[in-house]
Scaffold this active site. Sequence first.
Site, short mmCIF file in Angstrom:
data_model
loop_
_atom_site.label_atom_id
_atom_site.label_comp_id
_atom_site.label_asym_id
_atom_site.label_seq_id
_atom_site.Cartn_x
_atom_site.Cartn_y
_atom_site.Cartn_z
N ASP A 1 0.85 -1.20 0.00
CA ASP A 1 0.00 0.00 0.00
C ASP A 1 0.88 1.25 0.00
O ASP A 1 2.04 1.20 0.42
CB ASP A 1 -0.86 0.05 1.28
CG ASP A 1 -2.01 -0.96 1.26
OD1 ASP A 1 -2.30 -1.53 0.19
OD2 ASP A 1 -2.62 -1.15 2.32
N ARG B 1 -1.39 -0.63 -8.37
CA ARG B 1 -2.79 -0.29 -8.01
C ARG B 1 -2.88 1.24 -8.08
O ARG B 1 -2.15 1.94 -7.38
CB ARG B 1 -3.14 -0.75 -6.60
CG ARG B 1 -4.51 -0.22 -6.14
CD ARG B 1 -4.73 -0.31 -4.64
NE ARG B 1 -4.70 -1.66 -4.16
CZ ARG B 1 -4.30 -2.00 -2.93
NH1 ARG B 1 -3.88 -1.07 -2.07
NH2 ARG B 1 -4.30 -3.25 -2.56
P1 FDA Z 1 -14.34 9.35 -4.52
O1 FDA Z 1 -13.80 9.65 -3.19
O2 FDA Z 1 -14.56 10.48 -5.49
O3 FDA Z 1 -15.70 8.57 -4.33
C1 FDA Z 1 -16.54 8.19 -5.40
C2 FDA Z 1 -17.79 7.55 -4.82
O4 FDA Z 1 -17.42 6.34 -4.16
C3 FDA Z 1 -18.48 8.37 -3.75
O5 FDA Z 1 -19.38 9.29 -4.32
C4 FDA Z 1 -19.16 7.30 -2.94
O6 FDA Z 1 -20.31 6.84 -3.59
C5 FDA Z 1 -18.16 6.18 -2.97
N1 FDA Z 1 -17.23 6.24 -1.82
C6 FDA Z 1 -15.90 6.55 -1.86
N2 FDA Z 1 -15.35 6.48 -0.64
C7 FDA Z 1 -16.34 6.15 0.18
C8 FDA Z 1 -16.43 5.91 1.59
N3 FDA Z 1 -15.36 6.03 2.36
N4 FDA Z 1 -17.62 5.57 2.12
C9 FDA Z 1 -18.71 5.43 1.35
N5 FDA Z 1 -18.70 5.64 0.01
C10 FDA Z 1 -17.55 5.99 -0.56
N6 FDA Z 1 -5.33 5.18 -0.72
C11 FDA Z 1 -4.03 5.40 -0.43
O7 FDA Z 1 -3.63 6.54 -0.21
N7 FDA Z 1 -3.16 4.33 -0.39
C12 FDA Z 1 -3.55 3.05 -0.66
O8 FDA Z 1 -2.72 2.14 -0.63
C13 FDA Z 1 -4.91 2.84 -0.98
N8 FDA Z 1 -5.38 1.59 -1.24
C14 FDA Z 1 -6.66 1.44 -1.72
C15 FDA Z 1 -7.11 0.18 -2.14
C16 FDA Z 1 -8.34 0.05 -2.74
C17 FDA Z 1 -8.79 -1.29 -3.23
C18 FDA Z 1 -9.18 1.19 -2.88
C19 FDA Z 1 -10.51 1.10 -3.56
C20 FDA Z 1 -8.78 2.41 -2.41
C21 FDA Z 1 -7.53 2.55 -1.81
N9 FDA Z 1 -7.11 3.77 -1.32
C22 FDA Z 1 -5.79 3.94 -0.99
C23 FDA Z 1 -8.10 4.87 -1.07
C24 FDA Z 1 -8.19 5.82 -2.25
O9 FDA Z 1 -7.02 6.57 -2.37
C25 FDA Z 1 -9.38 6.78 -2.08
O10 FDA Z 1 -9.20 7.54 -0.93
C26 FDA Z 1 -10.72 6.08 -1.98
O11 FDA Z 1 -10.81 5.01 -2.87
C27 FDA Z 1 -11.87 7.07 -2.33
O12 FDA Z 1 -11.72 7.53 -3.63
P2 FDA Z 1 -12.62 7.05 -4.87
O13 FDA Z 1 -11.69 6.80 -6.01
O14 FDA Z 1 -13.46 5.91 -4.50
O15 FDA Z 1 -13.44 8.31 -5.31
#
Ligand code: FDA
Length: 303
Positions: A130, A180
Amino acid sequence: MMRAILLWFSRQKWLKNFFMKFFISRAVVKRFVCGEELEDAIQAVKNLNEKGLIATIDHLGEEVTNWDEAQKAAGFYHDILEAIYKSKVNSNASLKLTQMGLKVDFQKCHDSVEGIVQKAKGFGNFVRIDMEGSDVTQKTLELFYNLRQKYDNVGIVVQTYLYRTEKDVEGILNLKGRIRLCKGAYKEPSSIAFPKKKDVDDNFEKLTKMLLKSGVYHGIATHDEKLVDFTKKYAQEESIPKGTFEFQMLYGIRSDLQESLTKEGYNVRVYVPYGTEWYPYFMRRLAERPANLFFLLRNFFKR
Ligand code: FDA
């Protein structure tokens, strides 16, 4: 503003006990964390596998301050890999280097993670490193580069909010490293990270194109439907087969989207965290979506 406050909370160890004791009930945490024991994680992965989803197991914990804790954390990962092998579930493992002692001793941390990657290799499995806050980005990449020279079953995470990431992606792709791609979950200053969501998203699209074109199997980690649709469309236009990349999402978030993508024939990997050290992980999930605070408050009164 709310995001900044919650991320600040996530780093305050003194607040952790207060929140864990008085404010956040286990029922609430269970939305994002599958349980405290390894068996809970294996069971959660079994349930996901039955729906056609694959997984990556994370033992919660970060920022250890002494080598004993780091060694204990490494032990959890040996157990995870053995349990995955024995139970025949479809999952790999994800770990954080600050849980493995990165801030205690770089070389010891390197060797310890190498032991985990070696063990995974023996089981035909894979370990994802990560990405954490920017204070450890460079060291995390260095450790990854070292291991990637020797092992093909180790991958890394990059964050599209950092300006540096495009260059990092080029370096990782030179080694055919598996990436990732995510937006990034920590509080970073505008001197090193895009302050505007639109720029983070644009960079996500740009880097998704680079990854999909690279011929290496990568993970596109987002719950953002716009970016998921963008990825699908781009892959279609460029005749990139569905099986050559995967979507990744977090346990308990957009399960509907996870399942519908699987039904469409995409590989979807769910990040399954377990353990007792859920506080910083949980606070980052709240920070990503302040609407989750209402969920927290609703459940507070149900305690
Ligand atoms: P965004 O935040 O724009 O959300 C899009 C939509 O997704 C929202 O409108 C909502 O519907 C849904 N959603 C997102 N987050 C939500 C929450 N917490 N609760 C409820 N609904 C939510 N980061 C990092 O810095 N280091 C890492 O190693 C990782 N590893 C990682 C693994 C995996 C498998 C994922 C999916 C994510 C990570 N992350 C991470 C976290 C990543 O950086 C990011 O903060 C989150 O995925 C939220 O961003 P989105 O891309 O989902 O978009």
